[in-house]
Design a protein around this motif. Structure first.
Motif, PDB file in Angstrom:
ATOM      1  N   ASN A  47      29.842  -5.620  18.897  1.00 62.32           N
ATOM      2  CA  ASN A  47      30.172  -4.490  18.138  1.00 62.32           C
ATOM      3  C   ASN A  47      29.468  -3.211  18.256  1.00 62.32           C
ATOM      4  N   LYS A  48      28.150  -3.360  18.978  1.00 63.71           N
ATOM      5  CA  LYS A  48      27.587  -2.103  19.369  1.00 63.71           C
ATOM      6  C   LYS A  48      27.566  -1.754  20.714  1.00 63.71           C
ATOM      7  N   ILE A  49      28.378  -2.604  21.658  1.00 61.06           N
ATOM      8  CA  ILE A  49      28.455  -2.218  23.022  1.00 61.06           C
ATOM      9  C   ILE A  49      29.516  -0.923  23.273  1.00 61.06           C
ATOM     10  N   THR A  50      29.021   0.136  23.985  1.00 61.61           N
ATOM     11  CA  THR A  50      29.990   0.985  24.416  1.00 61.61           C
ATOM     12  C   THR A  50      31.011   0.619  25.082  1.00 61.61           C
ATOM     13  N   GLU A  51      32.010   1.317  24.684  1.00 58.19           N
ATOM     14  CA  GLU A  51      33.514   0.731  25.322  1.00 58.19           C
ATOM     15  C   GLU A  51      33.575   1.147  26.532  1.00 58.19           C
ATOM     16  N   LEU A  86      27.855 -12.015  21.390  1.00 58.68           N
ATOM     17  CA  LEU A  86      26.987 -10.926  22.154  1.00 58.68           C
ATOM     18  C   LEU A  86      27.324 -10.926  23.529  1.00 58.68           C
ATOM     19  N   GLU A 131      23.457  -8.286  23.889  1.00 63.68           N
ATOM     20  CA  GLU A 131      23.738  -7.218  22.850  1.00 63.68           C
ATOM     21  C   GLU A 131      24.980  -7.549  22.037  1.00 63.68           C
ATOM     22  N   PRO A 132      24.982  -7.215  20.682  1.00 65.32           N
ATOM     23  CA  PRO A 132      26.125  -7.285  20.058  1.00 65.32           C
ATOM     24  C   PRO A 132      27.187  -6.832  20.634  1.00 65.32           C
ATOM     25  N   GLN A 169      28.559 -14.827  15.657  1.00 67.25           N
ATOM     26  CA  GLN A 169      28.411 -13.297  16.196  1.00 67.25           C
ATOM     27  C   GLN A 169      28.249 -13.471  17.659  1.00 67.25           C
ATOM     28  N   SER A 175      36.522  -3.287  28.779  1.00 66.07           N
ATOM     29  CA  SER A 175      36.359  -3.629  27.408  1.00 66.07           C
ATOM     30  C   SER A 175      37.819  -3.908  26.904  1.00 66.07           C
TER      31      SER A 175
END
Length: 1285
Positions: free
Chosen positions: A403-407, A396, A400-401, A394, A411
């Motif tokens: 896949n949960k970070i705002t684009e 981060l 923060e993971p 995984q 990015s």
């Protein structure tokens, strides 16, 4: 949404894999920037936070402590700020008065001076270090308080047990944190003695394999020691009552009979722990494995351990607790399997199987590292971990993971591909700290790696406007250290003109150094280095001046002067006019104090009124600021010539006396000056001085050669190794020899330094399929240069572009584990000690271990099978399946049987290899035996393993020509006949259809016409009548099959003179067979050979049923004249006279016999006959001819049929030696042939009716000879005379 079908899903996965492969092929990665440690750079460099110190994951604290410290330290620019989470929630430190955080640190301190309990702060803590460029995370720290619970109070009833029975005393300690250490004692605090019969198990219980009466004489108490709190708790003791069937007497006890002669029932083994016939054990990789088997029984059983399907790893396995516990440290995957413990005594045995399964918490294969990039550059972070089960990866970013970070706009420059993050065209502002979390059910790994996007204009790191002076014709380096991001391009210019300097006389290095291979006067000038990138330029200048070397052009010379006279040493110097020089004189390494006797000027040193104290080595040293030169000469002071005795010059030269007064001066890090006074040269000038050294660390007392110097020197500078405690001695050498060594000098210890040498013989190879052993030759003792020698070892997979993985070790090998099978690695090594690191080695290529090939050759077949060779064809394997270095296709074949009935063959397996990589391989199998059945199969082989075999193939070879006959003997039976005998070939190579004999007369170097004889296949002997009894013949014998004639066995008949000499034996052997005992080793002496003859020698093995190749040799010629005695006149006359006398005697005998007269027992005929018999005893005897009459031969036992028949039919009387007979060479008694009856009217060997003596010497005629010579010539007196001759 409808579900995706299997075929459609497979297509999508394949398309994604193809896209990923294309992306990796097109993507180019820039090398990460290495930031220099220059303080100015570090001060201005912005850097995300990095955790540098943290508490352990499992943090256990003592409840009695007044303070708990949870560590978290980080670095970064700007300085990071810290925050904590407890049990996944923000931990507000300001609201808890007991918790404080250290300044400029994230370390927490929890105090209990004013109350509170440590148990209230148990939980999971995680530290966050934050600055403007990112957030770094610590591991999750599980804080727990140590516990030492009390033992529950209980009253234990006495334990009753029958003598000889097993017993288990349970402990059941209270659970503690960490678990307590268990031990057993009695009420007197004496430890319970443990042995094969009584021992404590891993669970703390005390096990008795069988109970003795003596066990009831004390009590047993289980004790638990809690190391963390330094407390010991004791369980109430057990009391034993041992019941016996017979009274027990203490005085009758002894170790060999613990029951004192009383009868106690014996029992076969049974397991107390573990129970049943099988159990299961799971252990984690790198932890220790403990397996336990404790058995009951009387006598006490012994425990043995095995591993099914392999051997126990001897280097890792340890047996404890009297062999009841098997311990393996640092378990790896290959330790998994089924372990069997066996308990046995004289009544039987029992087994228990333990199935061990090895799991693994995640461990690093490739840990992510920090990445510094310039704008628009590419890079990647790699996080590879392994474990069992396979860990989940995984990613981060800043905690923060992903896949949960705002684009965000940045990015798009980042792409996650499993365990890799690719960065393309990074921009300012995209710096961050990335975390990789690898986890499975057994644990987790967390690693921080920041990506820092750095833009910095070029900077010069070295001093400005240096002036460098160098000596002409020397190699020169101009340094220009720099830094910038993106990495600047550096160019050199001379005097501000021209393009960049690189090539020819100049070489520019990537680190900013300019090399001038040979400095000349025209290379003087101002050199400018310019570093430039997109953000700007920076430059620096270096002024180079090339100077003439300083050198002595007139050196001082050796002088021998009279005492009281004057000595002058000249020293003329030239140097660069711009460089000031100083000239100094020294004597024996010490600077001279000039005075009224010692004066110097610009070019010389003068010594007035010379005395013996002035003897020594004088050195002139000239120095400038950049170089120096020196020269030395010896001064010898002698007496007035008139005082020397003239006899001195007449003495012979001798070895010189040893040097004296060794002195050390001018000490430096790696050198010292050694000065000595030469001894008397003993009338032969000293040509050489040998300096030896001894050091007292590695080989004290051993003197080793250091260096040798010309005989005109007595002061030298010794080049030494660092960190060695030296002492020296000097040996003088002249034309006669070596002097005795001088007395040792004072000790001198050089200072330590980093290693200079590179470890030799660096190589990488695999001892297992998933490892690579990196080995090297350690540095010699004198190469270590300092204490605590270690080796830095780097490796990385070849052509992968991965970063180097390194380890530091003091051993001479390192094992890289968990590699893929047979992949190349780049390897390099460097020695280091406490003072620093030495030079790195060149990169060598090593390979990880090989495994068994997975594929086997297929469709093995033969074609074009001949008698001795066959063509082999097969379908090759994919070379990637070899799983190692492809060595060859290896063919295993053996001779299954011969097609010749009754022929026993050796089934020895043979191999031959074929190295080929063509699509349709083939080969030729040679040296086959004709007319045989063969079997074969093929494998593919690497350096260590062979694959599974291919299909088996059977084939038969065609019939061929036979080998030569096994032996060929020529025996003479009479003057005009030869008895030929031979053996069947060891390898008929087909069905024999007969034999062919070719013979021809030999007359010197000329051969007569060939004559032929053919025989049936069952014939192995033949009687040949010779046309000319005095001629020699050459014989060629060969066996025949339908294919043709086989190998020829060639022999020649002996010289006629030898035949005549030995004819009375009737068996002159030309070909001989010598039997050698199996135990006798070569060499073997062959005796009774004929001088000047040519022999063929072959060795036959009955055990292997094989014969060696033929070896030809010739004996030396005898130095005698060969004369045909039968043609000499005196011999013919003598024979006629003897024949006449014998004829008269025979006539008289017949007359007397016909009249019934008696022979006088001491008459003339008696004496003459006894003389013949006695004279014949000196003649040599040949071995008795043994051969069957029909020529048949038994291949099973190697003996002829006739041998057995004759042995069965012979009588004791026939083998009984007569008086006057001889014993043959092989120990058998041979009958005398000296009876006149053989040539008279028969006779049965009995006395005649008149009692005459003639019958005493009669023997039966040989059956073969009688049947083969049916004419009456054998009974004539003339033939009898020839026989006696």
């Amino acid at each position: 949404m409808r579900p995706v079908g299997g075929r459609e899903m497979l297509g999508k996965v394949g398309h994604a894999a193809l896209m990923l492969l294309s992306l990796l092929l097109l993507w180019q990665e820039a090398a990460a920037i290495e930031v220099p440690l220059d303080p100015k750079i570090q001060q201005d460099l912005k850097q995300p936070p990095t955790i540098i110190k943290q508490s352990v994951k499992d943090y256990i604290v003592d409840p009695r402590d007044n303070i708990i410290i949870i560590e978290c330290e980080a670095k970064g620019n700007p300085v990071p700020t810290f925050s904590w989470r407890r049990n996944g929630r923000l931990f507000n430190i300001g609201k808890d008065p007991r918790v404080t955080m250290r300044k400029r640190s994230g370390t927490l301190e929890v105090g209990f001076h004013n109350g509170g309990r440590p148990e209230d702060y148990e939980g999971e803590y995680q530290c966050f270090a934050t600055n403007d460029l990112g957030v770094a995370l610590s591991n999750k720290i599980l804080l727990r308080v140590s516990k030492a619970p009390l033992w529950p109070k209980e009253v234990l009833a006495p334990v009753q047990v029958v003598e000889g029975s097993p017993l288990v005393l349970t402990c059941n300690p209270p659970p503690g944190l960490p678990p307590p250490l268990i031990f057993w004692m009695d009420s007197n605090m004496t430890p319970i003695h443990q042995d094969r019969r009584v021992s404590m198990g891993l669970n703390g219980d005390l096990y008795f394999s069988n109970v003795l009466v003596q066990d009831g004489q004390k009590d047993y108490s289980c004790n638990a020691r809690f190391n963390f709190t330094y407390t010991i708790q004791q369980k109430n003791p057990f009391n034993l009552k041992v019941q016996t069937t017979e009274p027990y007497n203490d005085t009758s006890y002894n170790a060999s009979d613990p029951f004192g002669g009383r009868k106690v029932a014996e029992t076969s083994p049974s397991f107390l722990t573990p129970e049943g016939s099988g159990s299961f054990k799971m252990v984690l990789r790198d932890e220790q494995l403990l397996l336990e088997c404790i058995a009951a029984g009387l006598p006490t059983p012994s425990i043995k351990w095995f591993k099914r399907g392999g051997d126990l790893p001897a280097q890792k396995v340890k047996f404890q607790n009297f062999n009841k516990t098997l311990k393996i440290l640092s378990v790896s995957e290959e330790d998994a399997g089924e372990y069997v413990c066996m308990a046995d005594n004289r009544l039987g045995s029992i087994r228990h199987s333990i199935n061990v399964q090895v799991k693994a918490a995640p461990y690093w294969l490739d840990k992510p590292t920090n990445l510094v990039l310039a704008p628009e550059e590419n890079g990647r972070l790699v996080c590879r971990a392994n474990g069992n089960p396979k860990p989940n990866i995984q990613w981060l970013m800043n905690g923060e993971p992903l896949n949960k970070i705002t684009e965000t706009p940045t990015s798009a420059n980042r792409e996650v591909l499993g365990d890799t993050i690719l960065f393309r065209g990074v921009q300012i502002g995209s710096s961050a700290v990335y975390q990789c979390n690898a986890s499975n059910q057994h644990g987790y790994l967390l690693a921080n790696a920041f990506v820092s996007v750095l833009d910095m204009a070029p900077r010069m790191l070295g001093p400005k406007n240096q002036l460098i002076k160098v000596v002409m014709n020397n190699r020169t380096f101009l340094n220009c250290p720099f830094f910038g991001s993106p990495l600047p391009e550096l160019r050199w210019f001379k005097n501000g003109q021209g393009s960049g300097l690189d090539g020819g006389q100049y070489r520019a290095y990537i680190n900013g150094t300019l090399e001038i291979k040979r400095a000349r006067k025209e290379d003087e000038g101002i050199y400018t280095c310019v570093a430039s990138n997109m953000l700007g330029n920076a430059e620096n200048q270096v002024q180079l001046e090339v100077k003439e070397p300083t050198r002595i052009i007139q050196a001082p010379t050796h002088q021998s002067v009279l005492r009281g006279s004057k000595a002058t040493f000249h020293c003329k110097v030239v140097s660069d006019p711009s460089l000031p020089t100083t000239v100094n004189w020294s004597k024996d390494g010490e600077r001279l104090d000039l005075g009224w006797r010692l004066k110097k000027d610009e070019e010389s040193l003068t010594i007035s009124s010379v005395s013996e104290n002035d003897e020594g080595i004088y050195t002139c040293t000239v120095k400038s600021e950049i170089d120096q030169d020196s020269a030395s000469a010896r001064l010898t002071v002698s007496e007035d010539a008139s005082h020397n005795p003239s006899v001195y010059s007449t003495l012979p030269p001798d070895r010189p006396d040893p040097p004296i007064d060794l002195d050390l001066s001018d000490p430096s890090a790696r050198s010292v000056r050694l000065t000595w006074i030469p001894g008397n040269d003993r009338r032969s000038p000293v040509t050489e001085f040998l300096v030896q050294f001894e050091e007292n660390r590695w080989e004290p007392g051993r003197w080793q050669n250091l260096s040798s110097y010309p005989g005109d020197l007595n002061s030298v500078i010794l080049q030494l190794a660092p960190n060695v405690n030296y002492q020296f001695r000097v040996i003088a050498i002249n034309s006669v020899g070596w002097s005795q060594p001088s007395q040792p000098s004072p000790r001198y210890k050089t200072t330590a330094a980093p290693p200079d040498a590179i470890p030799r013989d660096l190589r990488g190879w695999g001892s297992n399929k998933d490892n690579m052993e990196i080995t090297w030759e350690p540095l010699h003792d004198l190469e270590k240069n300092g204490p605590n020698l270690q080796y830095n070892v780097w490796w990385r997979r070849k052509d992968s572009g991965d970063d180097w993985t390194n380890v530091t070790t003091s051993e001479t090998k390192y094992v890289v584990r968990h590699t893929e099978t047979y992949v190349p690695y780049e390897i390099k090594i460097q020695a280091r000690n406490e003072l620093g690191s030495g030079p790195e080695s060149n990169i060598v290529i090593g390979y990880s271990g090989e495994d068994k090939p997975t594929d086997s050759p297929t469709e093995l077949r033969v074609s074009k099978v001949g008698s001795t060779r066959a063509n082999i064809h097969w379908k090759p394997v994919d070379l990637s399946s070899v799983q190692g270095e492809f060595k060859e296709y290896r063919l295993h074949y053996w001779r299954e049987s011969s097609l010749v009935p009754g022929l026993v063959v050796s089934k020895e397996k043979k191999t031959t290899g074929f190295y080929t990589t063509v699509p349709e391989p083939s080969g030729i199998l040679k040296d086959l035996v004709p007319y045989s059945k063969y079997k074969m199969f093929m494998v593919v082989a690497n350096s260590r393993f062979e694959s599974l075999p291919s299909n088996n193939v059977e084939f038969t070879t065609a019939e061929g020509v036979p080998d030569a006959p096994r032996f060929f003997r020529i025996n003479r039976r009479s003057l005009d006949t030869l008895y030929l005998e031979w053996g069947k070939p060891l390898e008929p190579n087909g069905i024999l259809i007969g034999y062919q004999l070719v013979y021809q007369r030999v007359n010197g170097s000329r051969l007569g016409p060939q004559q032929f004889e053919t025989f049936r296949p069952n014939m192995t002997d033949f009687i040949l009548r010779l046309p000319d009894r005095s001629a020699r013949y050459k014989f060629n014998l060969s066996a025949l099959t339908k294919v043709g004639m086989g190998e020829v066995y060639a022999e020649e008949s002996p010289l006629f003179s030898n035949e005549a000499e030995n004819f009375t034996d009737a068996t002159d052997v030309v070909n001989k067979t010598v039997a050698v005992e199996k135990e006798k080793q070569p060499p073997v002496n062959l005796k009774a050979l004929i001088a000047g003859e040519k022999y063929h020698l072959r060795v036959y093995s009955q055990e292997l049923n094989s014969v060696s190749k033929s070896v030809t040799f010739k004996t030396k010629a005898a130095h005698i004249d060969q004369v045909d005695i039968a043609t000499q006149g005196w011999f013919i006359g003598l024979m006629c006279a003897i024949a006449l006398i014998i004829l008269i005697l025979l006539i008289v005998c017949f007359i007397k016999r016909s009249r019934g007269g008696k022979y006088p027992s001491s008459g003339f005929l008696t004496g003459f006959t006894k003389y013949l018999v006695r004279d014949k005893k000196d003649l040599p005897l040949d071995p008795v001819d043994q051969k069957d009459q029909d020529g048949s031969f038994d291949y099973q036992n190697g003996s002829s049929v006739r041998d057995r028949n004759e042995n069965e039919n012979s009588s004791d009387e026939d083998n009984k030696p007569l008086q006057g007979s001889q014993t043959s060479l092989d120990g058998n008694v041979k009958e005398s042939d000296d009876s006149l009856v053989d040539y008279g009217e028969g006779g049965d060997g009995q006395f005649n009716e008149d009692g005459s003596f003639i019958g005493q010497y009669t023997v039966k005629k040989d059956k073969d000879e009688t049947e083969g010579n049916e004419s009456s010539e054998a009974t004539s007196p003339v033939n009898a005379i020839y026989s006696l001759a």
